[in-house]
Design a protein around this motif. Structure first.
Motif, PDB file in Angstrom:
ATOM      1  N   THR A   1       9.432  -2.780   1.392  1.00 14.40           N
ATOM      2  CA  THR A   1      10.111  -1.573   0.902  1.00 14.40           C
ATOM      3  C   THR A   1       9.618  -0.299   1.578  1.00 14.40           C
ATOM      4  OG1 THR A   1       8.509  -1.201  -0.876  1.00 14.40           O
ATOM      5  CG2 THR A   1      10.368  -2.682  -1.344  1.00 14.40           C
ATOM      6  N   LYS A   2       8.464  -0.367   2.264  1.00 14.51           N
ATOM      7  CA  LYS A   2       7.826   0.804   2.880  1.00 14.51           C
ATOM      8  C   LYS A   2       7.310   1.794   1.834  1.00 14.51           C
ATOM      9  CE  LYS A   2       8.787  -0.923   6.853  1.00 14.51           C
ATOM     10  NZ  LYS A   2       7.716  -1.676   7.555  1.00 14.51           N
ATOM     11  N   GLN A   3       7.060   1.323   0.617  1.00  6.98           N
ATOM     12  CA  GLN A   3       6.479   2.197  -0.405  1.00  6.98           C
ATOM     13  C   GLN A   3       4.996   2.395  -0.126  1.00  6.98           C
ATOM     14  OE1 GLN A   3       6.997   0.912  -4.475  1.00  6.98           O
ATOM     15  NE2 GLN A   3       5.652   2.489  -5.295  1.00  6.98           N
ATOM     16  N   LEU A   4       4.547   3.630  -0.254  1.00  2.21           N
ATOM     17  CA  LEU A   4       3.131   3.951  -0.093  1.00  2.21           C
ATOM     18  C   LEU A   4       2.403   3.589  -1.382  1.00  2.21           C
ATOM     19  CD1 LEU A   4       0.931   5.336   1.697  1.00  2.21           C
ATOM     20  CD2 LEU A   4       1.500   7.469   0.509  1.00  2.21           C
ATOM     21  N   LEU A   5       1.347   2.789  -1.266  1.00  3.41           N
ATOM     22  CA  LEU A   5       0.628   2.312  -2.444  1.00  3.41           C
ATOM     23  C   LEU A   5      -0.789   2.870  -2.532  1.00  3.41           C
ATOM     24  CD1 LEU A   5       1.697  -1.439  -2.090  1.00  3.41           C
ATOM     25  CD2 LEU A   5       2.723   0.280  -3.603  1.00  3.41           C
ATOM     26  N   TYR A   6      -1.339   3.289  -1.405  1.00  2.76           N
ATOM     27  CA  TYR A   6      -2.732   3.765  -1.384  1.00  2.76           C
ATOM     28  C   TYR A   6      -2.872   4.744  -0.236  1.00  2.76           C
ATOM     29  CZ  TYR A   6      -7.881   3.472  -0.967  1.00  2.76           C
ATOM     30  OH  TYR A   6      -9.217   3.756  -0.890  1.00  2.76           O
ATOM     31  N   TYR A   7      -3.652   5.819  -0.452  1.00  2.00           N
ATOM     32  CA  TYR A   7      -3.838   6.853   0.568  1.00  2.00           C
ATOM     33  C   TYR A   7      -5.253   7.402   0.407  1.00  2.00           C
ATOM     34  CZ  TYR A   7      -2.750  11.105   3.316  1.00  2.00           C
ATOM     35  OH  TYR A   7      -2.732  12.109   4.257  1.00  2.00           O
ATOM     36  N   GLU A   8      -6.071   7.223   1.434  1.00  2.00           N
ATOM     37  CA  GLU A   8      -7.456   7.690   1.349  1.00  2.00           C
ATOM     38  C   GLU A   8      -7.902   8.190   2.708  1.00  2.00           C
ATOM     39  OE1 GLU A   8     -10.452   9.041  -0.494  1.00  2.00           O
ATOM     40  OE2 GLU A   8      -9.331   7.584  -1.686  1.00  2.00           O
ATOM     41  N   GLU A   9      -8.422   9.410   2.723  1.00  2.00           N
ATOM     42  CA  GLU A   9      -8.857  10.051   3.957  1.00  2.00           C
ATOM     43  C   GLU A   9     -10.352  10.297   3.847  1.00  2.00           C
ATOM     44  OE1 GLU A   9      -6.830  13.437   6.790  1.00  2.00           O
ATOM     45  OE2 GLU A   9      -7.008  13.820   4.667  1.00  2.00           O
ATOM     46  N   ARG A  10     -11.134   9.361   4.383  1.00  3.81           N
ATOM     47  CA  ARG A  10     -12.586   9.461   4.228  1.00  3.81           C
ATOM     48  C   ARG A  10     -13.282   8.967   5.483  1.00  3.81           C
ATOM     49  NH1 ARG A  10     -13.980   6.116  -1.024  1.00  3.81           N
ATOM     50  NH2 ARG A  10     -16.085   6.679  -0.380  1.00  3.81           N
ATOM     51  N   THR A  11     -14.547   9.402   5.647  1.00  3.20           N
ATOM     52  CA  THR A  11     -15.346   8.924   6.772  1.00  3.20           C
ATOM     53  C   THR A  11     -16.383   7.910   6.329  1.00  3.20           C
ATOM     54  OG1 THR A  11     -16.800  10.820   6.452  1.00  3.20           O
ATOM     55  CG2 THR A  11     -15.114  11.000   8.135  1.00  3.20           C
ATOM     56  N   ASP A  12     -16.696   7.824   5.044  1.00  4.98           N
ATOM     57  CA  ASP A  12     -17.767   6.931   4.620  1.00  4.98           C
ATOM     58  C   ASP A  12     -17.296   5.488   4.479  1.00  4.98           C
ATOM     59  OD1 ASP A  12     -16.208   7.291   2.437  1.00  4.98           O
ATOM     60  OD2 ASP A  12     -17.812   7.864   1.061  1.00  4.98           O
ATOM     61  N   LEU A  13     -16.058   5.214   4.948  1.00  7.90           N
ATOM     62  CA  LEU A  13     -15.580   3.834   4.978  1.00  7.90           C
ATOM     63  C   LEU A  13     -15.822   3.206   6.349  1.00  7.90           C
ATOM     64  CD1 LEU A  13     -12.192   4.498   3.193  1.00  7.90           C
ATOM     65  CD2 LEU A  13     -14.238   3.534   2.167  1.00  7.90           C
ATOM     66  N   SER A  14     -16.611   3.914   7.173  1.00 10.95           N
ATOM     67  CA  SER A  14     -16.720   3.518   8.568  1.00 10.95           C
ATOM     68  C   SER A  14     -17.407   2.180   8.782  1.00 10.95           C
ATOM     69  CB  SER A  14     -17.468   4.606   9.344  1.00 10.95           C
ATOM     70  OG  SER A  14     -18.680   4.922   8.694  1.00 10.95           O
ATOM     71  N   LYS A  15     -18.105   1.659   7.794  1.00 14.41           N
ATOM     72  CA  LYS A  15     -18.750   0.368   8.002  1.00 14.41           C
ATOM     73  C   LYS A  15     -17.803  -0.790   7.724  1.00 14.41           C
ATOM     74  CE  LYS A  15     -20.806   0.455   3.365  1.00 14.41           C
ATOM     75  NZ  LYS A  15     -20.318   1.768   3.033  1.00 14.41           N
ATOM     76  N   GLY A  16     -16.546  -0.493   7.414  1.00 16.50           N
ATOM     77  CA  GLY A  16     -15.553  -1.545   7.318  1.00 16.50           C
ATOM     78  C   GLY A  16     -15.343  -2.103   5.932  1.00 16.50           C
ATOM     79  N   ILE A  17     -15.915  -1.496   4.908  1.00 12.13           N
ATOM     80  CA  ILE A  17     -15.733  -1.969   3.533  1.00 12.13           C
ATOM     81  C   ILE A  17     -14.835  -0.989   2.787  1.00 12.13           C
ATOM     82  CG2 ILE A  17     -16.877  -2.512   1.348  1.00 12.13           C
ATOM     83  CD1 ILE A  17     -19.357  -3.256   2.959  1.00 12.13           C
ATOM     84  N   LEU A  18     -13.778  -1.498   2.191  1.00 10.99           N
ATOM     85  CA  LEU A  18     -12.832  -0.671   1.454  1.00 10.99           C
ATOM     86  C   LEU A  18     -12.664  -1.251   0.056  1.00 10.99           C
ATOM     87  CD1 LEU A  18     -10.788   1.683   1.707  1.00 10.99           C
ATOM     88  CD2 LEU A  18      -9.076  -0.014   2.331  1.00 10.99           C
ATOM     89  N   HIS A  19     -12.798  -0.411  -0.948  1.00 11.09           N
ATOM     90  CA  HIS A  19     -12.699  -0.860  -2.332  1.00 11.09           C
ATOM     91  C   HIS A  19     -11.324  -0.491  -2.892  1.00 11.09           C
ATOM     92  CE1 HIS A  19     -16.981  -1.798  -2.422  1.00 11.09           C
ATOM     93  NE2 HIS A  19     -17.176  -0.641  -1.807  1.00 11.09           N
ATOM     94  N   LEU A  20     -10.523  -1.485  -3.237  1.00 11.04           N
ATOM     95  CA  LEU A  20      -9.200  -1.276  -3.807  1.00 11.04           C
ATOM     96  C   LEU A  20      -9.213  -1.688  -5.278  1.00 11.04           C
ATOM     97  CD1 LEU A  20      -6.929  -2.742  -0.977  1.00 11.04           C
ATOM     98  CD2 LEU A  20      -7.479  -0.348  -1.395  1.00 11.04           C
ATOM     99  N   ASP A  21      -8.452  -0.967  -6.062  1.00  6.52           N
ATOM    100  CA  ASP A  21      -8.330  -1.310  -7.477  1.00  6.52           C
ATOM    101  C   ASP A  21      -7.648  -2.676  -7.624  1.00  6.52           C
ATOM    102  OD1 ASP A  21      -7.003  -1.255 -10.259  1.00  6.52           O
ATOM    103  OD2 ASP A  21      -8.334   0.491 -10.277  1.00  6.52           O
ATOM    104  N   LYS A  22      -8.159  -3.489  -8.542  1.00  7.43           N
ATOM    105  CA  LYS A  22      -7.603  -4.832  -8.734  1.00  7.43           C
ATOM    106  C   LYS A  22      -6.123  -4.783  -9.108  1.00  7.43           C
ATOM    107  CE  LYS A  22     -11.907  -7.106 -10.155  1.00  7.43           C
ATOM    108  NZ  LYS A  22     -12.618  -7.792 -11.270  1.00  7.43           N
ATOM    109  N   SER A  23      -5.752  -3.760  -9.900  1.00  6.56           N
ATOM    110  CA  SER A  23      -4.356  -3.667 -10.334  1.00  6.56           C
ATOM    111  C   SER A  23      -3.411  -3.466  -9.159  1.00  6.56           C
ATOM    112  CB  SER A  23      -4.195  -2.516 -11.335  1.00  6.56           C
ATOM    113  OG  SER A  23      -4.518  -1.278 -10.725  1.00  6.56           O
ATOM    114  N   LEU A  24      -3.910  -2.818  -8.090  1.00  7.47           N
ATOM    115  CA  LEU A  24      -3.084  -2.601  -6.901  1.00  7.47           C
ATOM    116  C   LEU A  24      -2.704  -3.938  -6.276  1.00  7.47           C
ATOM    117  CD1 LEU A  24      -1.937  -0.415  -4.932  1.00  7.47           C
ATOM    118  CD2 LEU A  24      -4.040  -0.674  -3.619  1.00  7.47           C
TER     119      LEU A  24
END
Length: 668
Positions: free
Chosen positions: A193-216
């Motif tokens: 559908t091309k719906q946007l579900l998550y949007y995060e603009e950060r630099t502290d994710l640089s080690k490759g770990i991203l935490h998403l809400d389970k409900s998402l």
């Protein structure tokens, strides 16, 4: 004239719905205020949208694109330096174009994009879908497909209120920034559908770990996660967007508040979608790095037809020559002068003997002497550069004078009418202005002009009404901060400058440390890499200690934990593993004091979770021989006469300090 000439024939945006008989012209809201301070000190005297981009005011690119994309009705919201913006639009002809209506809306009280949209909602001027854009955006995309997708979705789902334009943009793996100097952006998108579900603009994710809400993940059986997309800041909006800002006064920032607010709001159910462009161009100028990047893209013609020889701003024709060189008319150039490829020379500029100019943009009416070397610079209008000057990757505003032999190191910004003295060397990444630096920096949500707490308020307020060229008499002297005959103030490190050397060094050390962690690099190799950064950035050992300690503590707090005990275990693990590397930069007491001060700063600003653990971590570092007892006692002694607000952590650590003093007395 700023606006291009056109022959008749207006464009009409007619609804495809046969039941809808009312003709609805396509409208746009153009924000002529960036609501941040990233272009200071320049924007203290001139609005950002009027700054020249390859010798053409930024807002011209945005308005030209809106007109070519089929927009008929544009509302330009003006706040900072509003009179300058309105006067320019009037004199350049944009306010009197046939079949393309440009209307200004002026405000002196708005401090954010949210305030601007609430005011526009009150004016009741938007009657259908509209394009939301800033006046610092350059694009050549067609809106046809994006508009059709938006309208089709809206017919099927009334909650589909916004379509954001995005494009692919690979980030730099070392500093985790795009080529425009913006932070690495993470998006989750429904691939169907091309719906946007998550949007995060950060630099502290640089080690490759991203935490998403389970409900998402539970609510969306299919989603794609991207970190290679660039937000173009071109939005197609339904009228409901304006009412949402009015209903939610805490919405100030378009992305940080509004977009993220809608994504987590389960009650109203409003949805945001994305439209990705591939072969077209779209970019916003958010900082000095993106100013440089977009300028180069224009010169290399990625933005066609938004290029100098087609737009022909100011009734002066610019011609494209070989090797990407652009020349306006009435240029006087010595035969011995060398103009390199991908260079733009403005109308009426004079260039002296044996001068070399490469990869640069020169404005109109400039006077450049002999034996001058200009590399990778942006020289605006009516600048005087005397013989023997050297300029390297700098921005020089209107009517600046560089006296003979002056040198501009990389990253220098010279604001309007500054004078650099004879043979004076302006240090790298210096910001220089006729205006004194404000006592207190405004936050990134405030206006481009200073507030009432600033020492320069009276000067800035006058800039809308008269020329801001007056220099305080007390500052005109034979010797100034800019050498003999210089006029201007060199600002201290500008906190909002993402391209400063200090910022760059800390980012590089952090990226190096994270690479060592993720790739299991040996400590000796990490030390070698940090030492090479130390040499290239001309840093002290104490700077290395502070930057490496910060990277370690940031990694520890970013590693998942559910309690303070868990955080403490993370700290112990990282300090134990990388103790040798950190200790290599803590050979004397001053360097050890530096990391205690850095730890205080971390607890107060970037990672307040550490505050309750301050004494425990200090004790652990003492027990592990990372810092000595003399460093802790000297740190306390330095704080003895400080304000109580600066003694928070000294007071917290009193039990440890007293224990160390007693132990010292017993040893004696």
């Amino acid at each position: 004239m700023g606006a291009p000439k056109k022959s008749g024939g207006g464009r009409v945006s007619v609804s495809e719905d046969s039941d809808e008989l009312v003709r609805v012209p396509l409208q746009a809201i153009l924000l002529a205020d960036s609501f941040n301070t990233k272009f200071r000190p320049i924007t203290l005297e001139c609005p950002k949208v009027l700054l020249p981009l390859v010798n053409i005011p930024m807002i011209n690119y945005t308005l030209t694109w809106l007109e070519s994309a089929g927009v008929e009705d544009v509302f330009v919201f003006c706040c900072a330096h509003s009179k300058q913006v309105i006067d320019y639009l009037d004199k350049s002809g944009w306010l009197s174009q046939p079949n393309f209506s440009v209307t200004t809306i002026e405000s002196h009280n708005s401090v954010s994009a949210g305030d601007a949209l609430r005011l526009i909602y009150e004016r009741n001027v938007i009657h259908g879908d509209f394009v939301l854009i800033s006046g610092d955006t350059v694009s050549n995309m067609s809106l046809t497909q994006a508009l059709a997708e938006h309208k089709e979705r809206k017919k099927k789902d009334s909650n589909a209120v916004m379509t954001m334009v995005i494009k692919r943009s690979k980030t730099n793996p070392v500093i985790h920034q795009s080529r425009l100097g913006t932070e690495e952006l993470f998006m989750a998108i429904d691939p169907d559908t091309k719906q946007l579900l998550y949007y995060e603009e950060r630099t502290d994710l640089s080690k490759g770990i991203l935490h998403l809400d389970k409900s998402l993940l539970a609510d969306n059986p299919s989603l794609t996660l991207h970190h290679d997309k660039q937000d173009c800041y071109i939005d197609i909006c339904s009228p409901e967007v304006l009412s949402l800002f009015t209903d939610n006064f805490d919405y100030q920032h378009l992305r940080r508040h509004f977009v993220k607010g809608l994504l987590v709001d389960d009650i109203m159910g409003y949805k945001i979608f994305v439209h990705e462009i591939h072969s077209n161009y779209a970019a916003r100028i958010e900082n000095f790095r993106s100013y440089d990047t977009v300028s180069r893209d224009i010169i290399h013609r990625w933005t066609y037809p938004m290029v100098p020889d087609v737009m022909n701003y100011g009734n002066t024709a610019t011609k494209l020559e070989r090797q990407g060189m652009y020349r306006a008319s009435e240029i006087s150039q010595s035969q011995s002068a060398v103009i390199g490829p991908f260079t733009v020379i403005g109308f009426g500029t004079k260039i002296g003997n044996n001068t070399i100019i490469s990869d640069s943009v020169i404005g109109k009416g400039c006077k450049i002497g002999s034996n001058v070397c200009i590399k990778g610079c942006y020289i605006w209008d009516h600048v005087t550069i005397e013989d023997g000057c050297k300029l390297n990757h700098a921005i020089v505003c209107n009517e600046v004078t560089l006296k003979s032999g002056a040198i501009l190191e990389p990253g220098v910004i010279l604001s309007f009418k500054v004078v650099v003295g004879q043979e004076f060397v302006v240090p790298p990444y210096s910001y220089v202005s006729l205006l004194q630096q404000p006592v207190e920096e405004d936050s990134d949500e405030e206006l481009e002009y200073a507030d009432s707490t600033s020492v320069i308020t009276s000067r800035v307020d006058k800039s809308d009404e008269e020329d801001a060229s007056e220099v305080p008499d007390t500052h005109i002297s034979s010797v100034s901060e800019l050498g003999m005959g210089g006029v201007g103030y060199i600002w201290q490190k500008y906190e909002d400058n993402e391209d400063s050397r200090d910022d760059f060094f800390e980012r590089e050390v952090e990226a190096t440390f994270l690479r060592a962690v993720n790739e299991n690099i040996q400590e000796d190799h990490l030390i070698l890499e940090v030492n090479s950064l130390k040499l290239s950035c001309n840093k002290l050992t104490a700077d290395c200690a502070g930057a490496l300690f910060y990277a370690m503590m940031k990694y520890a707090v970013d590693t998942p934990h559910i309690s303070l005990d868990g955080l403490m275990q993370n700290v112990k693990a990282v300090l134990t593993k990388w103790k040798k590397a950190l200790r290599s930069y803590l050979t004397d007491i001053d360097e050890q004091i530096e990391i205690i001060l850095k730890f205080e700063e971390i607890c107060l600003e970037s990672a307040k979770e550490y505050a309750p653990l301050f004494t425990k971590i200090l004790l652990y570092m003492y027990n592990e021989d990372i810092i000595e007892e003399d460093a802790i006692l000297s740190w306390e002694d330095e704080k003895r006469d400080a304000d109580e607000a600066d003694k928070v952590f000294v007071n917290k650590a009193q039990d440890l300090i007293q224990w160390l003093k007693v132990a010292e007395e017993e040893d004696e």
